[in-house]
Design a protein around this motif. Structure first.
Motif, PDB file in Angstrom:
ATOM      1  N   TYR A   1      60.461  71.639 -14.483  1.00 13.78           N
ATOM      2  CA  TYR A   1      59.850  72.715 -13.704  1.00 13.78           C
ATOM      3  C   TYR A   1      58.424  72.998 -14.165  1.00 13.78           C
ATOM      4  O   TYR A   1      57.580  73.412 -13.361  1.00 13.78           O
TER       5      TYR A   1
ATOM      6  N   SER B   1      51.040  73.306  -9.009  1.00 15.44           N
ATOM      7  CA  SER B   1      51.089  74.368  -8.009  1.00 15.44           C
ATOM      8  C   SER B   1      49.688  74.876  -7.686  1.00 15.44           C
ATOM      9  O   SER B   1      48.700  74.499  -8.323  1.00 15.44           O
TER      10      SER B   1
ATOM     11  N   HIS C   1      55.279  64.616  -4.192  1.00 16.38           N
ATOM     12  CA  HIS C   1      55.097  65.932  -4.812  1.00 16.38           C
ATOM     13  C   HIS C   1      56.420  66.405  -5.399  1.00 16.38           C
ATOM     14  O   HIS C   1      57.488  66.153  -4.821  1.00 16.38           O
ATOM     15  N   PRO C   2      56.388  67.091  -6.539  1.00 12.29           N
ATOM     16  CA  PRO C   2      57.645  67.555  -7.157  1.00 12.29           C
ATOM     17  C   PRO C   2      58.496  68.432  -6.248  1.00 12.29           C
ATOM     18  O   PRO C   2      59.724  68.425  -6.351  1.00 12.29           O
ATOM     19  N   LEU C   3      57.864  69.197  -5.364  1.00  6.91           N
ATOM     20  CA  LEU C   3      58.622  70.048  -4.446  1.00  6.91           C
ATOM     21  C   LEU C   3      59.139  69.287  -3.232  1.00  6.91           C
ATOM     22  O   LEU C   3      59.958  69.808  -2.471  1.00  6.91           O
TER      23      LEU C   3
ATOM     24  N   VAL D   1      56.166  71.017 -12.164  1.00  7.88           N
ATOM     25  CA  VAL D   1      55.983  71.589 -10.828  1.00  7.88           C
ATOM     26  C   VAL D   1      54.919  72.679 -10.858  1.00  7.88           C
ATOM     27  O   VAL D   1      54.039  72.744  -9.985  1.00  7.88           O
TER      28      VAL D   1
END
Length: 245
Positions: free
Chosen positions: A77, A84, A187-189, A80
């Motif tokens: 996380y 951001s 992208h991580p999301l 992430v």
């Protein structure tokens, strides 16, 4: 005389096909073999029992490794958050808090229950999405006229207020942002904001934000933006003091 003898003589015994039919009707029918059905049923039941035991053991193992799972999740996380759109100061503070939490969790005496409480609160908190709302704000500021701009900023502020109060979760915010996002597997999301943004898509976001604010009975007014790192700090403290949900 001959006719009398014929009448008194016994009836002749059945012969041929008639005899065979009579013999079959009086004989006991042969028993049929049960076949493979009982074996199949038994195997199915056995597989069900084995699966149930396996799931139970797996759940127990994971339950005993809650802290380890939480640490691995938080490490990912952090990546992430680094990618951001949060303001630099808030991003730095969020990462520091997460890294401190990871360090604490790696201690041997860290309570498993506390790790669960921390994760229960973190998974609800839309931290990366908070930065995306800033991008929506900036678009409204630059592209909408007075009345529409004021209403758009107000509705986004109401959504942030709902997040601050714990009434709007990451699921709610993802739904609000849906018109302005697109899939990006790198992208991580798994998705990013569209570039460039379109005014009609932003209007859809504003309307969805309004629905969330109305759902949570928030006043129809503008609310000041509370930094997400402060909200995170409050949630981490609540996880220690009050536990999860």
């Amino acid at each position: 005389m001959s006719s009398t003898n014929d009448e008194n003589s016994p009836a002749s015994a059945p012969s041929g096909a008639g005899a065979e039919s009579s013999s079959r009707s009086t004989s006991t029918p042969e028993q049929q073999e049960p076949g493979c059905m009982p074996i199949a049923i038994a195997c199915t039941l056995l597989m069900g029992i084995v699966s149930f035991v396996f799931c139970g053991v797996t759940t127990w193992v994971l339950f005993q490794k809650r802290t380890e799972v939480a640490v691995r999740t938080l490490v990912g996380y952090v990546d992430v958050i680094e990618q951001s759109l949060l303001p630099p100061d808030e991003k730095k503070s969020v990462i520091e808090q997460l890294e401190t939490t990871i360090k604490e969790m790696r201690a041997e005496d860290y309570p498993q229950e506390r790790a669960s409480a921390v994760m229960q609160r973190l998974v609800r908190l839309p931290i990366p999405q908070y930065g995306e709302l800033d991008v929506i704000d900036a678009f409204i500021q630059d592209n909408f006229d007075d009345a529409e701009r004021d209403d758009g900023l107000k509705q986004i502020s109401r959504l942030r207020r709902a997040i601050e109060r714990g009434k709007a979760t990451v699921i709610d915010v993802n739904d609000v942002l849906l018109p302005t996002t697109q899939v990006d597997t790198t992208h991580p999301l798994g998705r990013v904001l569209k570039q460039p943004l379109a005014a009609d898509e932003i209007r859809d976001v504003v309307e969805r934000a309004k629905l969330v604010g109305d759902r949570d009975d928030l006043a129809d007014q503008f609310f000041e933006r509370k930094p997400i790192d402060e909200i995170l700090k409050r949630e981490l403290t609540a996880a220690v003091d009050q536990g999860g949900f």
